[in-house]
Scaffold this active site. Structure first.
Site, PDB file in Angstrom:
ATOM      1  N   SER A 119     -50.629 -57.833  52.972  1.00  0.00           N
ATOM      2  CA  SER A 119     -49.198 -57.713  53.258  1.00  0.00           C
ATOM      3  C   SER A 119     -48.851 -58.347  54.601  1.00  0.00           C
ATOM      4  CB  SER A 119     -48.781 -56.250  53.230  1.00  0.00           C
ATOM      5  OG  SER A 119     -49.783 -55.417  53.721  1.00  0.00           O
ATOM      6  N   HIS A 140     -48.510 -61.431  47.057  1.00  0.00           N
ATOM      7  CA  HIS A 140     -48.173 -60.138  47.650  1.00  0.00           C
ATOM      8  C   HIS A 140     -47.249 -59.338  46.724  1.00  0.00           C
ATOM      9  CE1 HIS A 140     -46.073 -57.669  50.978  1.00  0.00           C
ATOM     10  NE2 HIS A 140     -47.090 -57.012  50.486  1.00  0.00           N
ATOM     11  N   GLU A 152     -44.310 -61.932  46.427  1.00  0.00           N
ATOM     12  CA  GLU A 152     -44.248 -63.046  47.387  1.00  0.00           C
ATOM     13  C   GLU A 152     -45.454 -63.943  47.136  1.00  0.00           C
ATOM     14  OE1 GLU A 152     -42.490 -62.055  51.660  1.00  0.00           O
ATOM     15  OE2 GLU A 152     -44.009 -60.603  51.099  1.00  0.00           O
ATOM     16  N   ASN A 190     -42.204 -57.954  54.759  1.00  0.00           N
ATOM     17  CA  ASN A 190     -42.674 -57.046  55.813  1.00  0.00           C
ATOM     18  C   ASN A 190     -42.255 -57.476  57.218  1.00  0.00           C
ATOM     19  OD1 ASN A 190     -43.745 -55.135  54.135  1.00  0.00           O
ATOM     20  ND2 ASN A 190     -45.732 -56.152  53.994  1.00  0.00           N
TER      21      ASN A 190
HETATM   22  N1  CAA Z   1     -45.531 -46.245  39.399  1.00  0.00           N
HETATM   23  C1  CAA Z   1     -44.873 -46.688  38.308  1.00  0.00           C
HETATM   24  N2  CAA Z   1     -43.582 -46.372  38.031  1.00  0.00           N
HETATM   25  C2  CAA Z   1     -42.952 -45.569  38.906  1.00  0.00           C
HETATM   26  C3  CAA Z   1     -43.577 -45.055  40.053  1.00  0.00           C
HETATM   27  C4  CAA Z   1     -44.927 -45.420  40.291  1.00  0.00           C
HETATM   28  N3  CAA Z   1     -45.604 -45.002  41.361  1.00  0.00           N
HETATM   29  N4  CAA Z   1     -42.690 -44.272  40.709  1.00  0.00           N
HETATM   30  C5  CAA Z   1     -41.562 -44.288  39.996  1.00  0.00           C
HETATM   31  N5  CAA Z   1     -41.706 -45.069  38.917  1.00  0.00           N
HETATM   32  C6  CAA Z   1     -40.712 -45.384  37.896  1.00  0.00           C
HETATM   33  C7  CAA Z   1     -40.281 -44.175  37.092  1.00  0.00           C
HETATM   34  O1  CAA Z   1     -41.114 -43.978  35.997  1.00  0.00           O
HETATM   35  C8  CAA Z   1     -38.901 -44.573  36.641  1.00  0.00           C
HETATM   36  O2  CAA Z   1     -38.975 -45.486  35.561  1.00  0.00           O
HETATM   37  P1  CAA Z   1     -37.827 -45.560  34.449  1.00  0.00           P
HETATM   38  O3  CAA Z   1     -36.514 -45.293  35.124  1.00  0.00           O
HETATM   39  O4  CAA Z   1     -37.965 -46.953  33.941  1.00  0.00           O
HETATM   40  O5  CAA Z   1     -38.186 -44.543  33.485  1.00  0.00           O
HETATM   41  C9  CAA Z   1     -38.374 -45.366  37.820  1.00  0.00           C
HETATM   42  O6  CAA Z   1     -39.521 -45.824  38.524  1.00  0.00           O
HETATM   43  C10 CAA Z   1     -37.507 -44.526  38.685  1.00  0.00           C
HETATM   44  O7  CAA Z   1     -38.268 -43.409  39.049  1.00  0.00           O
HETATM   45  P2  CAA Z   1     -37.648 -42.021  39.487  1.00  0.00           P
HETATM   46  O8  CAA Z   1     -36.342 -41.795  38.785  1.00  0.00           O
HETATM   47  O9  CAA Z   1     -38.693 -40.961  39.390  1.00  0.00           O
HETATM   48  O10 CAA Z   1     -37.444 -42.172  41.027  1.00  0.00           O
HETATM   49  P3  CAA Z   1     -36.483 -43.116  41.806  1.00  0.00           P
HETATM   50  O11 CAA Z   1     -35.266 -43.480  41.050  1.00  0.00           O
HETATM   51  O12 CAA Z   1     -36.382 -42.471  43.117  1.00  0.00           O
HETATM   52  O13 CAA Z   1     -37.328 -44.500  41.959  1.00  0.00           O
HETATM   53  C11 CAA Z   1     -38.763 -45.872  43.193  1.00  0.00           C
HETATM   54  C12 CAA Z   1     -38.603 -44.514  42.521  1.00  0.00           C
HETATM   55  C13 CAA Z   1     -38.787 -46.979  42.148  1.00  0.00           C
HETATM   56  C14 CAA Z   1     -40.133 -45.825  43.881  1.00  0.00           C
HETATM   57  C15 CAA Z   1     -37.559 -46.074  44.183  1.00  0.00           C
HETATM   58  O14 CAA Z   1     -37.433 -44.966  45.024  1.00  0.00           O
HETATM   59  C16 CAA Z   1     -37.697 -47.306  45.023  1.00  0.00           C
HETATM   60  O15 CAA Z   1     -37.387 -48.404  44.577  1.00  0.00           O
HETATM   61  N6  CAA Z   1     -38.113 -47.132  46.287  1.00  0.00           N
HETATM   62  C17 CAA Z   1     -38.306 -48.229  47.217  1.00  0.00           C
HETATM   63  C18 CAA Z   1     -39.651 -48.832  46.994  1.00  0.00           C
HETATM   64  C19 CAA Z   1     -39.903 -49.952  47.941  1.00  0.00           C
HETATM   65  O16 CAA Z   1     -39.156 -50.256  48.849  1.00  0.00           O
HETATM   66  N7  CAA Z   1     -41.033 -50.608  47.719  1.00  0.00           N
HETATM   67  C20 CAA Z   1     -41.470 -51.670  48.584  1.00  0.00           C
HETATM   68  C21 CAA Z   1     -42.395 -51.081  49.566  1.00  0.00           C
HETATM   69  S1  CAA Z   1     -42.931 -52.321  50.672  1.00  0.00           S
HETATM   70  C22 CAA Z   1     -44.198 -53.031  49.926  1.00  0.00           C
HETATM   71  O17 CAA Z   1     -44.667 -52.670  48.884  1.00  0.00           O
HETATM   72  C23 CAA Z   1     -44.759 -54.153  50.675  1.00  0.00           C
HETATM   73  C24 CAA Z   1     -45.844 -53.799  51.615  1.00  0.00           C
HETATM   74  O18 CAA Z   1     -46.722 -54.634  51.741  1.00  0.00           O
HETATM   75  C25 CAA Z   1     -45.855 -52.609  52.462  1.00  0.00           C
END
Ligand code: CAA
Length: 291
Positions: A119, A140, A152, A190
């Site tokens: 990342s 990424h 990415e 990031n």
């Molecule tokens: N794995 C797979 N699917 C998941 C999951 C997981 N860990 N967590 C949630 N989901 C799915 C759920 O099954 C649900 O799917 P459907 O609607 O299709 O049935 C959907 O995501 C929504 O889940 P929830 O309703 O339970 O929860 P939510 O609406 O709060 O969504 C989330 C959860 C998708 C994680 C949302 O909160 C989100 O988009 N958060 C931001 C995530 C983010 O910013 N990610 C980037 C991080 S940075 C990165 O990754 C880069 C790095 O290098 C650090």
């Protein structure tokens, strides 16, 4: 060349998410981790995610079974031999990544491609440990991989056009959208996201707001799906700190200096959701803010 068999090294939250996504899209997957507990957790989490898709009528039980059978969970590095593409997804630590990459290339075919899911770390520098830096690229993925649209892609200085084109087709075949980034510390997502999280931790450290109010402010005031402190716990505070250190050292700018509170949490082992405690305590449902 098309990618049909993918080896993934590291069965943590990124590795297992990449494995699930590849298998769902018809690839054969070899998921490698030396830690049997990580492999067992990966198997369970993938099965749970697929069961949710079956319940929601997005997959049949038969498809779910086939997808699970497409993944080999193994502790043996020699099982990566059939891979067309290797994706390294171990901890965000440069020397760990380099030693894993060195060990892997002893088992890979000459024409196999190598990628890192780093990342933040320079792809050119990681590629330099490979005997074939032209066959190396940065891919990424975002967490949670099965849900997040973006990957990415980062070319190292020596990445060939063929490597880029083959891996680009592979990522598009997983149903993902690509953002291209130059090989700069922490790339695009990031470079922007992690300083924002650091600022949220500074906002907490200086007492401007507590955990609950900082996260509420950004969720409801800026329409972020998760508050920055909740997201930091989700990413893992050790990973957030590692990315900040890469930005701080790589760009030599004080604005990337990690907040002392973040350092302290990592020193305490409060690494976020994966250990049950970070800015929230996950022993209760819903999780309780710790400050
Ligand atoms: N794995 C797979 N699917 C998941 C999951 C997981 N860990 N967590 C949630 N989901 C799915 C759920 O099954 C649900 O799917 P459907 O609607 O299709 O049935 C959907 O995501 C929504 O889940 P929830 O309703 O339970 O929860 P939510 O609406 O709060 O969504 C989330 C959860 C998708 C994680 C949302 O909160 C989100 O988009 N958060 C931001 C995530 C983010 O910013 N990610 C980037 C991080 S940075 C990165 O990754 C880069 C790095 O290098 C650090």
């Amino acid at each position: 060349m098309t990618i049909q068999t993918v080896a993934i090294i590291g069965a943590g939250q990124m590795g297992r998410g990449i494995a699930e996504t590849c298998a769902v899209h018809g690839k054969s997957v070899v998921l490698v981790d030396q830690n049997q507990d990580s492999l067992a957790t990966a198997k369970t989490v993938i099965a749970e995610n697929l069961a949710r898709d079956v319940k929601k009528d997005r997959l049949s039980a038969k498809q779910s079974k086939k997808i699970q059978q497409a993944i080999v969970f193994t502790a043996k590095l020699e099982d990566i031999v059939p891979a067309d593409l290797l994706i390294e997804a171990v901890n965000e630590n440069e020397s760990s990544k380099k030693s894993v990459l060195r060990a892997c290339q002893e088992h890979l075919r000459d024409d196999a491609l190598m990628a890192s899911n780093t990342s933040s770390i320079s792809i050119t520098r990681l590629a330099a440990v490979s005997k074939k830096p032209d066959q190396f690229i940065g891919l990424h993925f975002m967490n949670p991989v099965p849900k997040m649209q973006l990957v990415e892609m980062i070319r190292g200085l020596q990445t060939s056009d063929t490597t880029f084109e083959v891996t680009q087709d592979f990522i598009l075949g997983l149903g993902k959208t690509i953002a291209l980034s130059e090989d700069f510390p922490a790339f695009i997502v990031n470079r922007i996201l992690i300083p924002m999280i650091n600022e949220a931790i500074l906002t907490l450290y200086e007492g401007v707001g507590n955990v609950e109010n900082i996260d509420k402010a950004m969720k409801l005031g800026a329409k972020h799906p998760m508050g920055p402190l909740e997201l930091a716990d989700y990413i893992g505070l050790d990973t957030v700190l590692a990315i900040l250190n890469t930005l701080h050292e790589g760009l030599a700018d004080q604005k990337y200096r990690p907040c002392p509170l973040l350092n302290r949490y990592v020193e305490a082992g409060w690494l976020g959701r994966k250990v049950g405690r970070g800015f929230y305590d996950y022993s209760s449902n819903p999780p309780k803010p710790t400050r």
